[in-house]
Design a protein around this motif. Structure first.
Motif, mmCIF file in Angstrom:
data_model
loop_
_atom_site.group_PDB
_atom_site.id
_atom_site.type_symbol
_atom_site.label_atom_id
_atom_site.label_comp_id
_atom_site.label_asym_id
_atom_site.label_seq_id
_atom_site.Cartn_x
_atom_site.Cartn_y
_atom_site.Cartn_z
ATOM 1 N N LEU A 14 2.679 -15.546 2.988
ATOM 2 C CA LEU A 14 3.857 -14.425 2.803
ATOM 3 C C LEU A 14 5.090 -14.733 3.206
ATOM 4 O O LEU A 14 6.022 -14.690 2.755
ATOM 5 C CB LEU A 14 3.287 -13.423 3.187
ATOM 6 N N TYR A 219 2.268 -14.020 -7.351
ATOM 7 C CA TYR A 219 2.077 -12.542 -7.909
ATOM 8 C C TYR A 219 2.517 -12.428 -8.893
ATOM 9 O O TYR A 219 3.965 -12.106 -9.453
ATOM 10 C CB TYR A 219 3.055 -11.853 -6.901
ATOM 11 N N LYS A 221 3.627 -10.518 -11.541
ATOM 12 C CA LYS A 221 4.294 -9.306 -12.037
ATOM 13 C C LYS A 221 5.587 -9.341 -11.691
ATOM 14 O O LYS A 221 6.103 -9.360 -10.522
ATOM 15 C CB LYS A 221 3.469 -7.941 -11.268
ATOM 16 N N SER A 269 -1.939 -0.215 8.908
ATOM 17 C CA SER A 269 -1.381 -0.304 7.792
ATOM 18 C C SER A 269 -0.356 0.501 7.236
ATOM 19 O O SER A 269 0.474 0.376 6.500
ATOM 20 C CB SER A 269 -2.569 -0.725 6.525
ATOM 21 N N THR A 270 -0.668 1.866 7.712
ATOM 22 C CA THR A 270 0.298 3.106 7.235
ATOM 23 C C THR A 270 1.738 2.513 7.775
ATOM 24 O O THR A 270 2.680 2.942 7.114
ATOM 25 C CB THR A 270 -0.058 4.498 7.590
ATOM 26 N N ARG A 272 3.043 -0.301 8.471
ATOM 27 C CA ARG A 272 3.243 -1.736 8.750
ATOM 28 C C ARG A 272 4.669 -1.966 8.804
ATOM 29 O O ARG A 272 5.251 -2.627 9.690
ATOM 30 C CB ARG A 272 2.715 -2.178 7.272
ATOM 31 N N VAL B 169 0.509 4.985 0.240
ATOM 32 C CA VAL B 169 0.831 6.000 1.229
ATOM 33 C C VAL B 169 2.276 6.913 1.070
ATOM 34 O O VAL B 169 2.308 7.964 1.263
ATOM 35 C CB VAL B 169 1.181 5.277 2.710
ATOM 36 N N SER B 197 -3.796 1.452 3.712
ATOM 37 C CA SER B 197 -2.701 1.847 2.904
ATOM 38 C C SER B 197 -1.751 0.768 2.687
ATOM 39 O O SER B 197 -1.732 -0.075 3.199
ATOM 40 C CB SER B 197 -1.952 3.035 3.431
ATOM 41 N N GLN B 199 2.257 0.298 0.110
ATOM 42 C CA GLN B 199 3.359 0.985 -0.587
ATOM 43 C C GLN B 199 3.830 0.322 -2.063
ATOM 44 O O GLN B 199 3.403 -0.741 -2.031
ATOM 45 C CB GLN B 199 4.506 1.022 0.602
ATOM 46 N N GLY B 201 5.369 -0.966 -4.810
ATOM 47 C CA GLY B 201 6.374 -2.021 -4.979
ATOM 48 C C GLY B 201 5.965 -3.373 -3.996
ATOM 49 O O GLY B 201 6.532 -4.521 -4.130
ATOM 50 N N ASP B 202 4.938 -3.056 -3.288
ATOM 51 C CA ASP B 202 4.394 -4.328 -2.602
ATOM 52 C C ASP B 202 3.753 -5.194 -3.507
ATOM 53 O O ASP B 202 3.403 -4.917 -4.428
ATOM 54 C CB ASP B 202 3.056 -3.793 -1.586
ATOM 55 N N VAL B 203 3.812 -6.500 -3.243
ATOM 56 C CA VAL B 203 3.246 -7.528 -3.900
ATOM 57 C C VAL B 203 1.924 -8.201 -3.152
ATOM 58 O O VAL B 203 1.281 -8.900 -3.958
ATOM 59 C CB VAL B 203 4.055 -8.757 -4.383
ATOM 60 N N ASP B 204 1.863 -7.996 -2.006
ATOM 61 C CA ASP B 204 0.919 -8.806 -1.284
ATOM 62 C C ASP B 204 -0.045 -7.676 -0.617
ATOM 63 O O ASP B 204 0.351 -6.861 0.381
ATOM 64 C CB ASP B 204 1.587 -9.707 0.012
ATOM 65 N N GLU B 228 0.433 -1.923 -9.076
ATOM 66 C CA GLU B 228 -0.104 -2.654 -7.958
ATOM 67 C C GLU B 228 -1.691 -2.731 -8.045
ATOM 68 O O GLU B 228 -2.235 -3.979 -7.411
ATOM 69 C CB GLU B 228 0.232 -1.866 -6.790
#
Lengths: 300, 373
Positions: A14, A219, A221, A269-270, A272, B169, B197, B199, B201-204, B228
């Motif tokens: 990433l 990715y 998309k 993760s919330t 992040r 989230v 969670s 968000q 728009g995330d791609v990874d 997503e």
């Protein structure tokens, strides 16, 4: 342990995407001391150029080196032309204006590209063609490594080395450095600053083109607003590494990717982005010029 | 002269308020015609237009044609507030249809409530939406029900004991579904072993998925949107995760399988409707939709159609075309046979109806079972 290595690989993979985009920001900043906010949208246009080229040439479903090379060239050319046009129409007339004006113009160009993109390409996400077969080349228990994870990292490192060579070991690179130090003195010594700046945009934008195809592979998309978040993070990565510093951009990008990944893996993760950016703020508090940035003495 | 000019200039907005013609009924629609989830808005719009064109061809309501005014909110909450204000104050609509996303319906509903204009959301499933006021309705079931449907399906049909959740989230809809799924699965004897969670728009998503993989769940519940989810499915496959993926109606788009390719095949999601239904009302709707647009309607188009139909029927029953009278008639809707099943509006202004569970198979979805309230 396997999970940790997997997280490490994910984070580096990433981060190498952030690094590739960050190189474009840092390069333009290094020469012009301006932040080209439109860079991430040039990257978006590159992705769409490759998408339409693949459709038009009918190589959507023919993964292979040939398709990859074709799409890379198409995307780089499209991005270079767009970067050149933006520089000529939007930035060059403001070269002598205060720095703030050109910064605001850059934001304007960025918004223009995002919304014109929605109008021209349509706002719904498109599916990027499969350019290279993505294979698992290493499997150890749960740990699996994919070829796409490493392609981007290798390309980002190559681009870093290439740029470093270009700037420090070629004639045009010397001219770029001269323009960045003092453009009027450089002009007196026979360097055409307009041409050098245009050249900078061509190189920086083609990098965005490379990035767009590689990210599209990973990715699949693409949509007109895809540059927004990745651009923001790449920009932060460039600042973190020390804006203007080429190895700094790569280091910053990798750190950014790793910190995001590790926050999700071991904290929450919330939160992040909050935690990942928090780490970056701490680093910048300790090293305000970025990790590899140089402190510049303000001339009064 | 200058004074006169300004007098005219400032009275223009007042004049435009008077252009409301007496021979048409103005109905507003707001939706995401552009933006990240543009297919939601575009599909819904097709359904609504079909219903309105049909009634106009038959001569309209009480001899008046319906004029549909559709405004784009670009998939943004703030924009939704602005366009609904414009629909009500400048376009003088008698009713508003929209939105798909719960967060945008919630943003816009207070405006409709304030001006006392009935608003029907075709497919916002978050419970809070209709709690905003007595002018806000919906024709779909609510999140607790979808969360319950998937929990029941997971535990009874798939025999899931340990489930993981991956929620968006920032999205009310996703958080709502995830909470209810977690609570209901626990009641049915299952447990939630990971709740992570991401968000929009995330791609990874590999960080979250690697984390989930280490807990070895029987199924993963991902109540997000198709954009997503497609990428999540691919990355899950890359990491070697093979357990079933479960979701809600936010998966309902042909783009899901275009983005997710074979990685999404075999995943299950709850939906309002299936185009495989043998119900004559549904078949009839599909035939007419295909005749007009040339493609098969998705769930959102069917919901848009039902929302518009319920509004039209309410306007036909109402004594006069006045917002408060239309509101009262919408509230009385009972056993309306729509494209998405039999709909009754309950005292909370929510629709009571059953849900279907479908399985993704390439571009089409296979009907698996119906789950009743």
């Amino acid at each position: 342990m396997q999970d940790f290595v997997q997280h490490l690989v994910n984070g580096l993979s990433l981060g190498s995407i952030y690094a590739l985009i960050a190189l474009g920001y840092t390069m333009v900043y290094g020469i012009l001391q301006m932040i080209n906010f439109a860079h991430s949208d040039v990257y978006m246009v590159g992705a769409f150029a490759a998408y339409y080229a693949a459709k038009w040439l009918g190589i959507e479903n023919q993964p292979g080196l040939m398709s990859l090379a074709t799409l890379l060239v198409v995307s780089m050319v499209a991005c270079a032309l767009l970067g050149l046009t933006i520089e000529r129409l939007a930035y060059r007339p403001l070269r002598k204006a205060p720095k703030l004006n050109i910064l605001i113009t850059a934001i304007g160009v960025s918004l223009f590209l995002q919304y014109a993109g929605q109008l021209v390409f349509g706002a719904d996400p498109k599916v990027f063609p499969e350019v290279m077969p993505d294979i698992t080349f290493f499997q150890w228990g749960d740990l699996s490594l994919r070829s796409s994870d490493f392609t981007v990292l290798i390309v980002a490192l190559l681009a870093m080395v290439g740029l470093h060579f270009l700037i420090h070991h070629t004639k045009i690179g010397r001219a770029m450095r001269a323009v960045s130090q003092n453009s009027s003195v450089a002009a007196m010594l026979g360097v055409n600053p307009d041409r050098i700046v245009a050249m900078t945009f061509v190189v920086g934008s083609s990098l965005a083109g490379v990035g767009s195809v590689l990210v599209g592979m990973k990715y699949p998309k693409i949509e007109p607003l895809m540059g927004m978040m990745i651009g923001l993070k790449a920009f932060v990565a460039a600042v973190l590494g020390g804006i203007g510093s080429i190895p700094g951009a790569v280091l910053g990008g990798l750190l950014m990717g790793l910190s995001e990944e590790m926050v999700v893996a071991y904290l929450s993760s919330t939160y992040r982005d909050a935690l990942a950016f928090g780490i970056l703020i701490v680093i910048l508090l300790l090293k305000p010029a970025g990790l590899l940035g140089r402190y510049q003495v303000e001339k009064v | 002269m200058k004074k006169l000019f300004f007098a005219i200039l400032f009275s223009l907005p007042l004049l435009s308020g008077c252009t409301k013609s007496g021979d048409e009924i103005r109905v507003g629609e707001f939706g995401s015609l552009t933006g990240n989830d543009a297919t939601f808005g575009l599909s819904t719009n097709k359904g609504i237009r079909l219903a309105i064109d049909e009634v106009n061809e038959k001569g309209g309501i009480k001899g008046k044609k319906i004029k549909l005014i559709t405004l784009d909110d670009q998939g943004r909450d703030t924009e939704a507030v602005q366009v609904v204000t414009r629909l009500i104050t400048q376009e003088n609509v008698v009713a508003v249809l929209g939105e798909v996303a719960s967060s945008r319906s919630k943003a816009a509903a207070p405006i409709a409530q304030e001006y006392k204009i009935p608003m029907i959301s075709p497919s916002s499933t978050n419970p809070e939406v209709t709690k905003i006021g007595d002018y806000i309705f919906r024709v779909c079931f609510i999140d607790p029900f979808q969360g319950f449907v998937m929990a029941k399906f997971a535990s009874e049909n798939l025999k899931v004991k340990k489930a993981a959740i991956l929620r968006d989230v920032k999205n009310d809809y996703s958080v709502g579904l995830a909470d209810v799924f977690a609570a209901d699965l626990k009641k049915m004897g299952g447990e939630i072993i990971a709740d992570l969670s991401y968000q929009a728009g995330d791609v990874d998503f590999k960080a979250q998925l690697t984390q989930i993989r280490s807990k070895a769940p029987d199924a993963i519940f991902i109540p997000g949107y198709y954009t997503e989810v497609g990428l999540i499915a691919q990355q899950a496959r890359d990491l070697g995760i093979k357990v079933p993926l479960l979701g809600g109606d936010g998966w309902d788009s042909t783009k899901l399988s275009e983005i997710g390719k074979e990685a999404i095949d075999g995943a299950y999601f709850s939906n309002h409707y299936t185009s495989e239904s043998t119900d004559p009302v549904v078949r009839d709707f599909i035939t007419r939709f295909q005749a007009k647009y040339g493609d098969t309607p998705d769930g959102l188009a069917a919901m848009g159609y039902d929302a518009a139909r319920i509004l039209i029927l309410a306007m036909e029953r109402a004594q006069e075309i006045k917002p408060n009278l239309i509101r009262d008639e919408i509230a009385k809707t009972k056993d309306f046979a729509g494209a998405t099943g039999k709909i009754s509006i309950n005292e909370n202004r929510d629709a009571v109806k059953s849900a279907v569970v479908v399985q993704v198979q390439g571009k089409s979805n296979k009907f698996v079972t119906t789950i009743h309230p």
